[in-house]
Design a protein around this motif. Structure first.
Motif, PDB file in Angstrom:
ATOM      1  N   PRO A  38      18.652 -15.159 -48.858  1.00 56.22           N
ATOM      2  CA  PRO A  38      19.379 -14.919 -47.610  1.00 56.22           C
ATOM      3  C   PRO A  38      20.600 -14.020 -47.753  1.00 56.22           C
ATOM      4  O   PRO A  38      20.902 -13.228 -46.864  1.00 56.22           O
ATOM      5  N   SER A  39      21.307 -14.103 -48.868  1.00 57.64           N
ATOM      6  CA  SER A  39      22.564 -13.365 -49.008  1.00 57.64           C
ATOM      7  C   SER A  39      22.380 -11.855 -48.998  1.00 57.64           C
ATOM      8  O   SER A  39      23.304 -11.115 -48.637  1.00 57.64           O
ATOM      9  N   ASP A  40      21.202 -11.374 -49.413  1.00 55.55           N
ATOM     10  CA  ASP A  40      20.991  -9.921 -49.459  1.00 55.55           C
ATOM     11  C   ASP A  40      19.768  -9.509 -48.630  1.00 55.55           C
ATOM     12  O   ASP A  40      19.122  -8.522 -48.926  1.00 55.55           O
ATOM     13  N   GLU A  41      19.479 -10.282 -47.552  1.00 59.50           N
ATOM     14  CA  GLU A  41      18.249 -10.044 -46.789  1.00 59.50           C
ATOM     15  C   GLU A  41      18.215  -8.638 -46.206  1.00 59.50           C
ATOM     16  O   GLU A  41      17.190  -7.960 -46.253  1.00 59.50           O
ATOM     17  N   ARG A  42      19.332  -8.152 -45.646  1.00 56.57           N
ATOM     18  CA  ARG A  42      19.319  -6.838 -44.999  1.00 56.57           C
ATOM     19  C   ARG A  42      19.063  -5.729 -46.008  1.00 56.57           C
ATOM     20  O   ARG A  42      18.217  -4.852 -45.783  1.00 56.57           O
ATOM     21  N   SER A  43      19.767  -5.760 -47.138  1.00 52.77           N
ATOM     22  CA  SER A  43      19.547  -4.723 -48.154  1.00 52.77           C
ATOM     23  C   SER A  43      18.148  -4.857 -48.752  1.00 52.77           C
ATOM     24  O   SER A  43      17.517  -3.854 -49.109  1.00 52.77           O
ATOM     25  N   HIS A  44      17.651  -6.087 -48.820  1.00 50.10           N
ATOM     26  CA  HIS A  44      16.308  -6.297 -49.350  1.00 50.10           C
ATOM     27  C   HIS A  44      15.264  -5.674 -48.430  1.00 50.10           C
ATOM     28  O   HIS A  44      14.302  -5.063 -48.900  1.00 50.10           O
TER      29      HIS A  44
ATOM     30  N   GLU B 254      15.680  -3.065 -46.620  1.00 56.97           N
ATOM     31  CA  GLU B 254      15.760  -1.619 -46.835  1.00 56.97           C
ATOM     32  C   GLU B 254      14.978  -1.223 -48.085  1.00 56.97           C
ATOM     33  O   GLU B 254      14.273  -0.209 -48.099  1.00 56.97           O
ATOM     34  N   VAL B 255      15.088  -2.037 -49.133  1.00 56.33           N
ATOM     35  CA  VAL B 255      14.331  -1.767 -50.361  1.00 56.33           C
ATOM     36  C   VAL B 255      12.833  -1.892 -50.105  1.00 56.33           C
ATOM     37  O   VAL B 255      12.031  -1.074 -50.584  1.00 56.33           O
TER      38      VAL B 255
ATOM     39  N   PRO C 127       7.673   3.842 -56.683  1.00 53.03           N
ATOM     40  CA  PRO C 127       8.590   3.070 -55.837  1.00 53.03           C
ATOM     41  C   PRO C 127       9.822   2.638 -56.611  1.00 53.03           C
ATOM     42  O   PRO C 127       9.809   2.572 -57.848  1.00 53.03           O
ATOM     43  N   PRO C 128      10.916   2.324 -55.919  1.00 57.02           N
ATOM     44  CA  PRO C 128      12.134   1.868 -56.603  1.00 57.02           C
ATOM     45  C   PRO C 128      11.957   0.513 -57.292  1.00 57.02           C
ATOM     46  O   PRO C 128      12.709   0.168 -58.200  1.00 57.02           O
TER      47      PRO C 128
ATOM     48  N   HIS D  52       7.141 -10.728 -45.632  1.00 59.74           N
ATOM     49  CA  HIS D  52       8.433 -10.429 -45.012  1.00 59.74           C
ATOM     50  C   HIS D  52       8.595  -8.938 -44.756  1.00 59.74           C
ATOM     51  O   HIS D  52       8.435  -8.114 -45.673  1.00 59.74           O
ATOM     52  N   ALA D  53       8.873  -8.587 -43.506  1.00 56.93           N
ATOM     53  CA  ALA D  53       9.261  -7.230 -43.131  1.00 56.93           C
ATOM     54  C   ALA D  53       8.238  -6.196 -43.627  1.00 56.93           C
ATOM     55  O   ALA D  53       7.054  -6.282 -43.293  1.00 56.93           O
ATOM     56  N   ALA D  54       8.697  -5.230 -44.429  1.00 53.58           N
ATOM     57  CA  ALA D  54       7.826  -4.134 -44.867  1.00 53.58           C
ATOM     58  C   ALA D  54       6.817  -4.547 -45.926  1.00 53.58           C
ATOM     59  O   ALA D  54       6.100  -3.694 -46.460  1.00 53.58           O
ATOM     60  N   GLU D  55       6.712  -5.825 -46.231  1.00 55.25           N
ATOM     61  CA  GLU D  55       5.596  -6.286 -47.052  1.00 55.25           C
ATOM     62  C   GLU D  55       4.302  -6.284 -46.237  1.00 55.25           C
ATOM     63  O   GLU D  55       3.219  -6.273 -46.811  1.00 55.25           O
TER      64      GLU D  55
END
Length: 389
Positions: A10-16, A18-19, A33-34, A151-154
């Protein structure tokens, strides 16, 4: 031990997120990929790439109609609502039940999340298998047989990147395969990483309750059936689970052939005949004539085999061709038994085709009963071989 992994912290969800977008973009452009996607996501993407799907295209969750057992997942709805229902007070959470094919059969949530789901045909009748809509919690949970958080872009398709979905398969203890899937979905920016733990816990609890109900069903079957008493017999339900037995050391479940016509081999009974009773089958040794136990006759030809199963009034003939005929013929030539690798080498020409051999043997036994035993693989002792090659 958990059979799933947490999709994000949860602490880095937004940056995660983006990755994840960068990983998805690079991966499908063929660039480095990065970071690598999680194994469950990578494997799903690989499956879909092999199918020739393009993540840019808008998928179509084709509408489907419920058919018989396809809607059986709805039977667990009271349990699901009792355990997860209070969460639906949050307008951003969507609760979904899908059947074993990935078709949505029921959903609940606030107005806003329902409207958003409608834009993706994420509603009853929508088909959410991997082949239909790419990597998603429902389809990927069915493909892997384990709880999954996507989750998201997965998600495979770009149009799904705004979502976070966690799903777990509900296992039917009678058939030992998924009855359907429980899914919790929300906007990606409001997701909870522990959603997968919640749906996994609910699915496990449902499995426990279904197993207990099945145990009671077997007890009712045994109590309601007039059994022979003396002699050797076995009472099983429609899925082969043993409710009662006499004169035979039986396992908890036997394999019933499709159709149940004629006779078939049963461990402990030899060649058995089946009598239909309410809720199951009464199995007893079949006999050709007084004092003579029936046998299955396997005739091996140049390119195919025939298995003759004697019945009370007639003998049924089952034909095997292709790989299945080759497997049965090889086992007939090696009565002491062979390993899966030896069979793979003999039938497929390579020892690493073990999975293919096991699948074919499973299909033979599903059709004819326990014709082939394992450890090592060998023909049932109830079979008499006639070689006409």
């Amino acid at each position: 031990m958990n059979s799933y992994d947490i999709a994000f912290v949860p602490s880095d969800e937004r940056s995660h997120r983006e990755v994840l977008e960068k990983i998805h973009a690079a991966w499908f452009r063929g660039e480095r990929p990065p970071a690598q996607p999680r194994p469950v996501i990578r494997d799903s993407w690989l499956r879909l790439k092999r199918c020739g799907l393009n993540p840019v295209n808008q998928p179509a969750a084709v509408a489907d109609r419920a058919r018989g057992d396809d809607a059986a997942i709805l039977a667990v709805l009271p349990i699901v609502r009792g355990m997860i229902g209070p969460l639906l007070d949050d307008d951003h959470i969507l609760l979904v039940l899908a059947d074993a094919n990935g078709t949505v059969r029921w959903r609940a949530g606030g107005r806003a999340i329902l409207r958003r789901a409608d834009q993706l045909a994420f509603r009853p009748g929508g088909h959410w298998s991997e082949k239909a809509v790419g990597t998603n919690a429902i389809g990927t949970a069915l493909s892997t047989g384990t709880p999954v958080h996507v989750h998201a872009a997965e998600h495979f398709y770009l149009s799904h990147h705004g979502w976070s979905c966690a799903a777990a398969p509900v296992i039917d203890p009678r058939m030992m395969r998924p009855l359907g899937v429980i899914d919790l979905s929300s906007p990606a920016d409001q997701a909870n990483p522990m959603a997968v733990a919640l749906v996994a816990s609910v699915a496990r609890q449902i499995g426990v309750e279904l197993k207990e109900e099945h145990r009671r069903d077997l007890g009712r079957l045994a109590a309601a059936t007039r059994t022979p008493g003396a002699g050797r017999w076995m009472l099983v339900d429609d899925w082969g689970w043993v409710a009662a037995a006499e004169g035979v050391a039986s396992s908890a479940r036997i394999r019933l052939p499709s159709g149940l016509s004629g006779s078939f081999p049963v461990d402990g009974l030899g060649v058995a005949g089946a009598e239909r009773v309410a809720g199951g089958w009464l199995l007893r040794p079949a006999a050709r004539s007084e004092g003579v136990q029936a046998q299955l006759e396997l005739t091996i030809g140049a390119h195919r085999c025939w298995l003759a199963a004697p019945g009370a009034k007639a003998t049924s003939i089952h034909e095997l061709t292709g790989r299945r005929a080759s497997i049965v013929a090889w086992l007939a030539d090696h009565p002491a038994g062979v390993s899966a690798r030896e069979l793979a080498e003999a039938v497929y020409g390579r020892p690493d085709a073990v999975a293919a051999v096991r699948a074919e043997i499973c299909r033979v036994n599903s059709t004819l009963g326990t014709v082939v035993h394992s450890r090592p693989y060998r023909l049932s002792e109830t079979i008499r071989v006639i070689d006409e090659r």
